[in-house]
Every structure is written in C-alpha cells, then in structure tokens.
Design a protein around this motif. Sequence first.
Motif, PDB file in Angstrom:
ATOM      1  N   ASN A 185      40.529  44.086  47.344  1.00  0.00           N
ATOM      2  CA  ASN A 185      39.670  44.822  46.419  1.00  0.00           C
ATOM      3  C   ASN A 185      38.204  44.557  46.734  1.00  0.00           C
ATOM      4  O   ASN A 185      37.850  43.557  47.364  1.00  0.00           O
ATOM      5  CB  ASN A 185      39.973  44.411  44.982  1.00  0.00           C
ATOM      6  N   PHE A 186      37.330  45.461  46.254  1.00  0.00           N
ATOM      7  CA  PHE A 186      35.883  45.326  46.433  1.00  0.00           C
ATOM      8  C   PHE A 186      35.223  45.393  45.064  1.00  0.00           C
ATOM      9  O   PHE A 186      35.443  46.335  44.298  1.00  0.00           O
ATOM     10  CB  PHE A 186      35.344  46.436  47.334  1.00  0.00           C
ATOM     11  N   PHE A 187      34.401  44.367  44.753  1.00  0.00           N
ATOM     12  CA  PHE A 187      33.677  44.316  43.481  1.00  0.00           C
ATOM     13  C   PHE A 187      32.195  44.145  43.762  1.00  0.00           C
ATOM     14  O   PHE A 187      31.791  43.241  44.486  1.00  0.00           O
ATOM     15  CB  PHE A 187      34.183  43.147  42.634  1.00  0.00           C
ATOM     16  N   ASN A 188      31.370  45.017  43.177  1.00  0.00           N
ATOM     17  CA  ASN A 188      29.927  44.941  43.359  1.00  0.00           C
ATOM     18  C   ASN A 188      29.258  45.116  42.011  1.00  0.00           C
ATOM     19  O   ASN A 188      29.314  46.194  41.409  1.00  0.00           O
ATOM     20  CB  ASN A 188      29.437  46.013  44.336  1.00  0.00           C
ATOM     21  N   SER A 189      28.634  44.044  41.503  1.00  0.00           N
ATOM     22  CA  SER A 189      27.918  44.119  40.241  1.00  0.00           C
ATOM     23  C   SER A 189      26.488  44.573  40.494  1.00  0.00           C
ATOM     24  O   SER A 189      25.999  44.545  41.618  1.00  0.00           O
ATOM     25  CB  SER A 189      27.929  42.751  39.556  1.00  0.00           C
ATOM     26  N   SER A 190      25.792  44.984  39.430  1.00  0.00           N
ATOM     27  CA  SER A 190      24.420  45.441  39.588  1.00  0.00           C
ATOM     28  C   SER A 190      23.447  44.273  39.490  1.00  0.00           C
ATOM     29  O   SER A 190      23.804  43.176  39.089  1.00  0.00           O
ATOM     30  CB  SER A 190      24.084  46.483  38.517  1.00  0.00           C
ATOM     31  N   ALA A 191      22.214  44.505  39.869  1.00  0.00           N
ATOM     32  CA  ALA A 191      21.207  43.453  39.819  1.00  0.00           C
ATOM     33  C   ALA A 191      20.982  42.984  38.382  1.00  0.00           C
ATOM     34  O   ALA A 191      21.017  43.768  37.439  1.00  0.00           O
ATOM     35  CB  ALA A 191      19.896  43.967  40.411  1.00  0.00           C
ATOM     36  N   ASN A 192      20.772  41.671  38.237  1.00  0.00           N
ATOM     37  CA  ASN A 192      20.417  41.025  36.969  1.00  0.00           C
ATOM     38  C   ASN A 192      21.529  41.020  35.932  1.00  0.00           C
ATOM     39  O   ASN A 192      21.307  40.651  34.787  1.00  0.00           O
ATOM     40  CB  ASN A 192      19.171  41.688  36.349  1.00  0.00           C
ATOM     41  N   SER A 193      22.734  41.439  36.291  1.00  0.00           N
ATOM     42  CA  SER A 193      23.821  41.418  35.322  1.00  0.00           C
ATOM     43  C   SER A 193      24.712  40.210  35.556  1.00  0.00           C
ATOM     44  O   SER A 193      24.799  39.682  36.656  1.00  0.00           O
ATOM     45  CB  SER A 193      24.661  42.700  35.437  1.00  0.00           C
ATOM     46  N   GLY A 194      25.378  39.778  34.492  1.00  0.00           N
ATOM     47  CA  GLY A 194      26.334  38.697  34.630  1.00  0.00           C
ATOM     48  C   GLY A 194      27.708  39.244  34.947  1.00  0.00           C
ATOM     49  O   GLY A 194      27.880  40.396  35.313  1.00  0.00           O
ATOM     50  N   GLY A 195      28.708  38.398  34.784  1.00  0.00           N
ATOM     51  CA  GLY A 195      30.061  38.850  35.022  1.00  0.00           C
ATOM     52  C   GLY A 195      30.701  38.134  36.189  1.00  0.00           C
ATOM     53  O   GLY A 195      30.073  37.359  36.919  1.00  0.00           O
ATOM     54  N   ASN A 196      31.973  38.415  36.376  1.00  0.00           N
ATOM     55  CA  ASN A 196      32.759  37.745  37.391  1.00  0.00           C
ATOM     56  C   ASN A 196      33.635  38.754  38.118  1.00  0.00           C
ATOM     57  O   ASN A 196      34.151  39.704  37.507  1.00  0.00           O
ATOM     58  CB  ASN A 196      33.655  36.694  36.741  1.00  0.00           C
ATOM     59  N   GLY A 197      33.833  38.532  39.415  1.00  0.00           N
ATOM     60  CA  GLY A 197      34.767  39.377  40.131  1.00  0.00           C
ATOM     61  C   GLY A 197      36.171  39.210  39.597  1.00  0.00           C
ATOM     62  O   GLY A 197      36.877  40.177  39.300  1.00  0.00           O
ATOM     63  N   VAL A 198      36.611  37.948  39.454  1.00  0.00           N
ATOM     64  CA  VAL A 198      37.904  37.616  38.854  1.00  0.00           C
ATOM     65  C   VAL A 198      37.670  36.519  37.826  1.00  0.00           C
ATOM     66  O   VAL A 198      37.000  35.525  38.107  1.00  0.00           O
ATOM     67  CB  VAL A 198      38.917  37.127  39.901  1.00  0.00           C
ATOM     68  N   TYR A 199      38.241  36.688  36.638  1.00  0.00           N
ATOM     69  CA  TYR A 199      38.155  35.685  35.579  1.00  0.00           C
ATOM     70  C   TYR A 199      39.559  35.398  35.085  1.00  0.00           C
ATOM     71  O   TYR A 199      40.227  36.279  34.533  1.00  0.00           O
ATOM     72  CB  TYR A 199      37.274  36.188  34.435  1.00  0.00           C
ATOM     73  N   PHE A 200      40.046  34.167  35.314  1.00  0.00           N
ATOM     74  CA  PHE A 200      41.374  33.762  34.860  1.00  0.00           C
ATOM     75  C   PHE A 200      41.249  32.858  33.650  1.00  0.00           C
ATOM     76  O   PHE A 200      40.406  31.956  33.612  1.00  0.00           O
ATOM     77  CB  PHE A 200      42.109  32.995  35.954  1.00  0.00           C
ATOM     78  N   SER A 201      42.139  33.044  32.681  1.00  0.00           N
ATOM     79  CA  SER A 201      42.200  32.180  31.512  1.00  0.00           C
ATOM     80  C   SER A 201      43.245  31.089  31.713  1.00  0.00           C
ATOM     81  O   SER A 201      43.838  30.959  32.782  1.00  0.00           O
ATOM     82  CB  SER A 201      42.529  33.016  30.276  1.00  0.00           C
ATOM     83  N   SER A 202      43.505  30.323  30.674  1.00  0.00           N
ATOM     84  CA  SER A 202      44.313  29.107  30.787  1.00  0.00           C
ATOM     85  C   SER A 202      45.758  29.363  31.198  1.00  0.00           C
ATOM     86  O   SER A 202      46.418  28.481  31.753  1.00  0.00           O
ATOM     87  CB  SER A 202      44.291  28.349  29.458  1.00  0.00           C
ATOM     88  N   LEU A 203      46.292  30.550  30.932  1.00  0.00           N
ATOM     89  CA  LEU A 203      47.698  30.823  31.218  1.00  0.00           C
ATOM     90  C   LEU A 203      47.948  31.264  32.653  1.00  0.00           C
ATOM     91  O   LEU A 203      49.096  31.528  33.024  1.00  0.00           O
ATOM     92  CB  LEU A 203      48.226  31.899  30.259  1.00  0.00           C
ATOM     93  N   ALA A 204      46.912  31.353  33.456  1.00  0.00           N
ATOM     94  CA  ALA A 204      47.055  31.877  34.815  1.00  0.00           C
ATOM     95  C   ALA A 204      47.670  30.822  35.739  1.00  0.00           C
ATOM     96  O   ALA A 204      47.056  29.793  36.023  1.00  0.00           O
ATOM     97  CB  ALA A 204      45.698  32.317  35.351  1.00  0.00           C
ATOM     98  N   VAL A 205      48.871  31.090  36.214  1.00  0.00           N
ATOM     99  CA  VAL A 205      49.615  30.155  37.059  1.00  0.00           C
ATOM    100  C   VAL A 205      50.264  30.926  38.206  1.00  0.00           C
ATOM    101  O   VAL A 205      50.781  32.040  38.015  1.00  0.00           O
ATOM    102  CB  VAL A 205      50.705  29.421  36.243  1.00  0.00           C
ATOM    103  N   ASN A 206      50.215  30.339  39.405  1.00  0.00           N
ATOM    104  CA  ASN A 206      50.912  30.898  40.567  1.00  0.00           C
ATOM    105  C   ASN A 206      50.458  32.319  40.908  1.00  0.00           C
ATOM    106  O   ASN A 206      51.267  33.169  41.293  1.00  0.00           O
ATOM    107  CB  ASN A 206      52.432  30.892  40.356  1.00  0.00           C
ATOM    108  N   ASN A 207      49.164  32.583  40.780  1.00  0.00           N
ATOM    109  CA  ASN A 207      48.617  33.869  41.172  1.00  0.00           C
ATOM    110  C   ASN A 207      47.996  33.774  42.564  1.00  0.00           C
ATOM    111  O   ASN A 207      47.612  32.693  43.022  1.00  0.00           O
ATOM    112  CB  ASN A 207      47.563  34.329  40.167  1.00  0.00           C
ATOM    113  N   LEU A 208      47.873  34.909  43.219  1.00  0.00           N
ATOM    114  CA  LEU A 208      47.271  34.992  44.541  1.00  0.00           C
ATOM    115  C   LEU A 208      46.051  35.897  44.498  1.00  0.00           C
ATOM    116  O   LEU A 208      46.139  37.058  44.080  1.00  0.00           O
ATOM    117  CB  LEU A 208      48.280  35.531  45.560  1.00  0.00           C
TER     118      LEU A 208
END
Length: 338
Positions: A185-208
Amino acid sequence: SGSGSVNHNLTILACTANASCCGGSGYYNDADGNCYPNSGCTGNPSSNGTSVCKTINTNTHLNSNVSNLTGTCFTFGTSNIYLDCMGHKITGAGDYIIDTNFQNNITLRNCNINVSANVNGNCVYMLSSSNSSVYNNYITSAVGVSVFYGFASYNNFTNNTIINLGTGTVNGFYGGDDNNIIQNNFFNSSANSGGNGVYFSSLAVNNLIYNNTFMIPGSGTGIYLFSGPSNNTIQENKITTLGPSSSTGIILNGDNNTLIDNEINNTAGFSNSYGINLQSSGNLLQNNNITTAAGAKIYSWSLLNNTLLYNNSYGLINWTKDNLTTNIDLNAGSTIFL
C-alpha cells in the motif's frame, strides 16, 4: 504473521475467453463469472450493476460515479459477496462511506473513494468483518480514518493508495485483532498534519505489515503499535518522515514484535524525531536501514531489553542492550569493531 504462517501474496485471477459467455457472444469472463466484451475485463459487466448508493446483497459492480453527502453510500447486507467499483468514484461526507456491516468474506476493489468535507469519519468501516479483502482502491480524505477494522481477523489490505488532502489528522489503517495482512500500500499525508500510516491497538497480534510506502510530512508516525500489540511482523517497508514538527518512523509500544529490512528516513530536524522508538521489550530488529537528521536512529526507554541483529560480510552482530540510544550509523569497521 509474526510466526510466518501468513501468506504474503494475494492472487487475483485474470479474465479468460469464454465462447459461451453472454449468451454465446464469445466474450470474456472474470474469476467470478462476470461477462465483459474485452480481454481486459474493463467496462460494465453484463449484470448486477448499480449507479446509486444502496445496501448490496449480491456481487455488485458500480456503473458510474455516485455520491451521498449525508450518510453511508454502500452497506454490505450479507457475507460472501464483493463490490467492484470498476474505477468509478464514490464521494461522501458521512460517518462511513462504505460499511461492511459485520459481514465476512467480502471484497472491496477498484474503488475511488473521496471524502468531500472535513468529516471525522471512516472511508471504509470494517467492524467485526473477517476473511475479507480490500485491494486496488484509491482513497482521499481530509480528516479521520481511511480504513478502520476492529475485532476483525484474517483480512487482506493490498495495493491501496491513501492520500490526505487536508490539514487534519488521517490514519491510513487503524485497528487491531489478529492475522491481518497490510501489504503493497501507499500512504501520503499532507504537510503539517498528524496521523499514522498504520495504527495498531492493544488487540493486534500476529499481523503482517509488508512492503508498504509511507510518506509522513507532518507530526505523525509511519507505523505505530500502541498499548500492547505483540508478535507482529513489520518487514520491508519504506518510511519517510519530513517534519516540519517532530515525527518518528516506527513506534513500538508492545512486546515481541519483529522488524526486518525496513528503510526509514527521518529528515525532521528535531532531537525527538527518531527512526525507531522502542517503548517495550522482547522486540527483534534485524537489518533495518535508518537515517535521521537530528534524533536517534534507535531510541529505547530505560530498563527495556530488545535485540538488534545486523548481518554483513563479516558475520552476524547480536546486540542486546538495556538502553540503546544512538545518533551514529552502525557500520562494521568504523563504529562497530569485531
């Protein structure tokens, strides 16, 4: 997955000639049996098309651009079906543009999804939907979450482009649970903005998280594992953080994750802009290529024990250290001596 049980590849079958297709017209059909007049399987198929937003209960193709500026455009009404937008645009401004509605084994493909206003919602909302695929989609948003999945397992997110056109915070893939694949995948945020390409929470296990490209111009993070995700594999991703405020390539706030062959370039000129920020223990870092403008390439909180492996022509370096903070390149013969 972290145990290596997840297949990296998503196979998409091409269309084939079928003399009996379309009542004997000799056209072509795709893997789902839909008939097209050309070998590229482009254009509108012979059946199950729509030009309006609605709840779908069968395999559906989008025949034209659609919009719904007040609510959800498409809702999946049953499991085991797909929505193929055929490259058409879905414009919306509701909380959810596409809602999988707790259905399983569904597919969303070839869609151009555009959030037309600063609505803090979700472009694709996949709560408790598993064994599903989201691929070949182009998503633009100004604020909110592009693809949300929670309590959802064994999903595949492949070949999607996510663009943040506004100044608000946008998370590309936001969710948790186990055995999901995020790749190519391709993720491109804009200038001066926050955020994350991928954000995993506590339940995320065995992901690729495999072979993705993340461009983070603002104060965000390429990949953020927050509050306990464990046994995930982050491999062969390219992450570029550009500032103008502090940012980090990868943050690990969960134990026993594996980072292999990632390329991180952090050009933000701040001492707290790191390549990798380790906030947990038992993680394995192997052969990652990290450059930073000011901050540490690898920063670890005190009293944490992680392992750094570096393979080169001299052999294998295995570095386990309670508190690793470095602003230098780790090169055999110059900063590391055997």
